[in-house]
Design a protein around this motif. Structure first.
Motif, PDB file in Angstrom:
ATOM      1  N   TRP A 239       0.763 -22.341 -41.188  1.00 36.89           N
ATOM      2  CA  TRP A 239      -0.506 -21.631 -41.331  1.00 36.89           C
ATOM      3  C   TRP A 239      -1.072 -21.773 -40.267  1.00 36.89           C
ATOM      4  O   TRP A 239      -1.621 -20.533 -39.789  1.00 36.89           O
ATOM      5  N   ASP A 240      -1.175 -22.689 -39.494  1.00 36.53           N
ATOM      6  CA  ASP A 240      -1.925 -22.406 -37.716  1.00 36.53           C
ATOM      7  C   ASP A 240      -1.626 -21.481 -36.568  1.00 36.53           C
ATOM      8  O   ASP A 240      -1.725 -20.829 -36.718  1.00 36.53           O
ATOM      9  N   ASP A 241       0.593 -21.706 -36.733  1.00 33.14           N
ATOM     10  CA  ASP A 241       0.587 -20.615 -35.851  1.00 33.14           C
ATOM     11  C   ASP A 241       0.620 -18.891 -36.261  1.00 33.14           C
ATOM     12  O   ASP A 241      -0.076 -17.685 -35.686  1.00 33.14           O
TER      13      ASP A 241
ATOM     14  N   GLU B  83      -2.857 -18.267 -35.410  1.00 29.64           N
ATOM     15  CA  GLU B  83      -2.582 -17.765 -34.410  1.00 29.64           C
ATOM     16  C   GLU B  83      -3.029 -16.733 -34.109  1.00 29.64           C
ATOM     17  O   GLU B  83      -3.491 -15.798 -33.562  1.00 29.64           O
TER      18      GLU B  83
END
Lengths: 306, 306
Positions: free
Chosen positions: A157-159, A162
């Motif tokens: 999710w975080d990647d 970004e």
């Protein structure tokens, strides 16, 4: 205009209610670049295959003016392999096999000759790899289009968050839009996702068409109701290839032109599903393509004032 | 009499994720005729209610120039009542209560003043009752539009097959088209159903729009992607009311005009779902309606040659 595509070049084995295939070539990079070749002769692919990938398939891609300097061939390894079986409605499928093989350690090397491409298509890969490709460009492309899937929402999710901030257009399906936004209404989902980064969002609804959200503007392209959907594999990638291929050809990223690009993407996808794998995509004449696009326009055409 | 509508006038109690209602007025005849009143002031309804049906609702219908000579009021009986609960996606629902009451013995008496109506809308009722109405007309209407549902396919197939041979336009949803034809592809389903009798077939796909099949011709009207669907009850009937209302108003049953009629039906249905029951349908201005129809056209508009 030059188009750079990053995406898997792979083997698929497909079973649908109409039959099954042995290992045939597939992968997002394959579908996107074959489709893109109908629009622009200046196209390169960044991908990786193993030593088992047939030389004649590489020649086939080259014969379509697809530059393969960016295709790494790892002679001692095996090509990515996916196998799936579609249910009777062809809208759902079970994955039977996923062998990452060469894709597991894929380092997307962008050859110097590609680094100034104006149009960049990020096929469905891990968001880290997609981000690496953007960072390896010598200049920011005019337009970056990104495809992704629910799998990356679950595990990266975080990647993903970004990477979508770095692109212009995000292309996902309706269920993915709902998962990404937490909203059932696609209008609300689109608003939330556009706040996450991309200026433009395409929501693919399969047999129900595609929605294009561009700032406050909205466009809907129907899918052509077909006698028979033979094999849906690659339809989303083919749509993306037609979309960015048309934009690269016309070099116009306005909302009006993106509408046309969505129609071309939809038309190409409607060919894709008529046969197994990439078979039909290798054999479309310019007349067939323009007639098909016209069918999409006629389908919704209402004459005169009402 | 321009337009004659036959259909239930009833009570509904509705629960959606956004709230629930007590008994409110509903029924196909109610939705169709309220919607039809936006298009033609010459409209009659054949239906039946019990003594419990509120006099003020009858006055409301009359105030919209809906002729109620054909509305039987059985003072000692109760009005048809349906109660349902929608799931979170609003595409599926559970029926909680069905009390046929007066509808169980409904004899659709067609007043003499209605028997020469040019446009006949057969709302969803048993195919036997629908057929009786056709037989009771003094002359064959210019256009007969029929709605039905899977329930009648399950329990009254032979009657249904007889009745659809007598109509011009059949309006059903996608699942019903698949059930009726045994074909998954809607193109194939439409061809088979048109062979069963009706010249024109409308397949409603809910939030995915509607398909119009007219001989060899096909038209697709999108649904407007909405921020929020509040209550889908009556959307199909509202669509039908807008469709036949527009045809009755313009008195033109060509394919080109049916396309426009489908847009008007879709526009009216998009209002219907914005509030509970018939609430929004009672309060649409002509400007709102024409703006909404324009939104449907703009949604798919692509300028110039491509």
């Amino acid at each position: 205009m030059k188009l750079l595509t990053v995406g898997s070049v792979a083997f698929d084995a497909i079973e649908t209610p109409f039959g099954k295939t042995d290992k045939i070539i597939g992968g997002a990079g394959t579908y996107i670049s074959i489709t893109g070749s109908y629009f622009t002769p200046e196209q390169g692919v960044v991908s990786v295959v193993g030593g088992d990938f047939p030389k004649e398939e590489i020649e086939m891609l080259k014969s379509r003016k697809i530059d393969l300097e960016g295709l790494q061939v790892k002679e001692d390894e095996k090509t990515f392999f996916w196998s799936g079986k579609y249910h009777n409605d062809l809208n759902t499928r079970d994955t039977l096999v996923t062998e990452l093989n060469v894709l597991g350690t894929f380092d997307p090397i962008v050859p110097e000759s590609y680094q100034e491409a104006d149009y960049l298509m990020l096929g469905n890969l891990s968001p880290q790899v997609q981000k690496q490709v953007i960072e390896r460009m010598a200049k920011r492309p005019k337009l970056i289009v990104m495809d992704t899937m629910n799998f990356w929402m679950d595990i990266a999710w975080d990647d993903l968050m970004e990477t979508i901030k770095m692109v212009d257009v995000l292309s996902i399906n309706d269920e993915e839009a709902r998962q990404m936004s937490g909203e059932y209404s696609l209008v609300k989902a689109a608003r939330k996702i556009i706040e996450m980064g991309p200026k433009v969002l395409i929501i693919k609804k399969g047999e129900h068409g595609a929605l294009l959200f561009h700032g406050q503007n909205m466009f809907f392209a129907p899918a052509l109701p077909l006698e028979e959907v033979f094999d849906p594999t690659g339809a989303g990638d083919t749509f993306a290839g037609g979309f960015i291929g048309y934009l690269a050809k016309t070099d116009d990223t306005s909302f009006e032109n993106m509408k046309r690009a969505v129609l071309y993407g939809s038309a190409m996808a409607s060919f894709c599903v008529e046969r197994f794998g990439t078979e039909k995509l290798l054999d479309i004449t310019p007349v067939e393509l323009s007639e098909r696009v016209q069918m999409f326009r006629d389908l919704v055409a209402v004459e005169g004032r009402i």
